[in-house]
Design a protein around this motif. Structure first.
Motif, PDB file in Angstrom:
ATOM      1  N   ARG A 284     -26.768  38.216  52.348  1.00 14.20           N
ATOM      2  CA  ARG A 284     -28.131  38.255  52.888  1.00 14.20           C
ATOM      3  C   ARG A 284     -28.854  36.952  52.565  1.00 14.20           C
ATOM      4  N   SER A 285     -28.633  36.440  51.346  1.00 19.49           N
ATOM      5  CA  SER A 285     -29.337  35.213  50.944  1.00 19.49           C
ATOM      6  C   SER A 285     -28.885  34.012  51.780  1.00 19.49           C
ATOM      7  N   THR A 286     -27.612  33.957  52.156  1.00 18.05           N
ATOM      8  CA  THR A 286     -27.127  32.860  53.007  1.00 18.05           C
ATOM      9  C   THR A 286     -27.839  32.894  54.355  1.00 18.05           C
ATOM     10  N   VAL A 287     -27.924  34.069  54.943  1.00 16.07           N
ATOM     11  CA  VAL A 287     -28.594  34.206  56.239  1.00 16.07           C
ATOM     12  C   VAL A 287     -30.081  33.879  56.075  1.00 16.07           C
ATOM     13  N   HIS A 288     -30.708  34.427  55.060  1.00 14.19           N
ATOM     14  CA  HIS A 288     -32.137  34.186  54.822  1.00 14.19           C
ATOM     15  C   HIS A 288     -32.419  32.702  54.613  1.00 14.19           C
ATOM     16  N   ASP A 289     -31.649  32.055  53.738  1.00 10.45           N
ATOM     17  CA  ASP A 289     -31.876  30.636  53.442  1.00 10.45           C
ATOM     18  C   ASP A 289     -31.676  29.757  54.672  1.00 10.45           C
ATOM     19  N   ASN A 290     -30.687  30.081  55.483  1.00 15.35           N
ATOM     20  CA  ASN A 290     -30.439  29.295  56.688  1.00 15.35           C
ATOM     21  C   ASN A 290     -31.528  29.509  57.730  1.00 15.35           C
ATOM     22  N   LEU A 291     -31.989  30.737  57.900  1.00 17.51           N
ATOM     23  CA  LEU A 291     -33.093  30.985  58.821  1.00 17.51           C
ATOM     24  C   LEU A 291     -34.342  30.232  58.364  1.00 17.51           C
ATOM     25  N   LYS A 292     -34.606  30.281  57.064  1.00 16.11           N
ATOM     26  CA  LYS A 292     -35.764  29.577  56.506  1.00 16.11           C
ATOM     27  C   LYS A 292     -35.674  28.073  56.779  1.00 16.11           C
ATOM     28  N   LEU A 293     -34.504  27.488  56.569  1.00 15.86           N
ATOM     29  CA  LEU A 293     -34.298  26.065  56.818  1.00 15.86           C
ATOM     30  C   LEU A 293     -34.519  25.724  58.290  1.00 15.86           C
ATOM     31  N   LEU A 294     -33.968  26.529  59.175  1.00 12.64           N
ATOM     32  CA  LEU A 294     -34.102  26.278  60.610  1.00 12.64           C
ATOM     33  C   LEU A 294     -35.561  26.385  61.061  1.00 12.64           C
ATOM     34  N   VAL A 295     -36.310  27.293  60.462  1.00 12.62           N
ATOM     35  CA  VAL A 295     -37.739  27.418  60.776  1.00 12.62           C
ATOM     36  C   VAL A 295     -38.493  26.201  60.245  1.00 12.62           C
ATOM     37  N   GLU A 296     -38.228  25.836  58.993  1.00 15.47           N
ATOM     38  CA  GLU A 296     -38.920  24.702  58.376  1.00 15.47           C
ATOM     39  C   GLU A 296     -38.704  23.410  59.148  1.00 15.47           C
ATOM     40  N   ARG A 297     -37.526  23.243  59.713  1.00 11.64           N
ATOM     41  CA  ARG A 297     -37.203  22.016  60.454  1.00 11.64           C
ATOM     42  C   ARG A 297     -37.599  22.093  61.925  1.00 11.64           C
TER      43      ARG A 297
END
Length: 129
Positions: free
Chosen positions: A49-62
């Protein structure tokens, strides 16, 4: 999409590409985190879950994808263009594609920029049915 990742100097990993692929598949539904995670688990059962969450967060931030909250749930979409999202009683969220509305949204962005001096990062309109 790989070009956008390269432009943002984001490493292209199988997990990131799978998240983007699933977002593209689920785009019309404006999926929640849980919907994205469950979809990815089908092909990558060991993803956390953390991998998916962290990647979604990164994609939103960028600025590669956009997130918004609706009724306590974070939803995701690929479209960065100003548009109207229609939320229905059953929690389905769909894009309204109407040229007249799009022109009005562009005009709102223009007025906010030019007359109000507000630099708009994005414009999201959510309408409940």
């Amino acid at each position: 999409m790989e070009e956008k990742l390269k432009e943002e100097k984001i490493k292209i990993t199988p997990q990131r590409m799978e998240i983007i692929r699933r977002l593209e598949e689920l785009e019309k539904t404006h999926p929640s985190f849980n919907q994205i995670y469950q979809s990815i688990k089908e092909t990558q059962p060991n993803v956390s879950r953390s991998t998916v969450h962290d990647n979604l967060k990164l994609l939103v931030e960028r600025g590669i994808i956009r997130s918004f909250n609706y009724k306590g749930e974070t939803r995701y979409e690929m479209s960065q263009d100003p548009h109207v999202n229609l939320a229905e009683f059953n929690k389905n969220i769909t894009d309204i594609k109407n040229e007249k509305i799009n022109k009005m949204l562009d005009e709102i962005v223009h007025i906010l920029n030019e007359e109000e001096g507000i630099e708009i990062k994005s414009l999201l309109v959510l309408v409940e049915k």
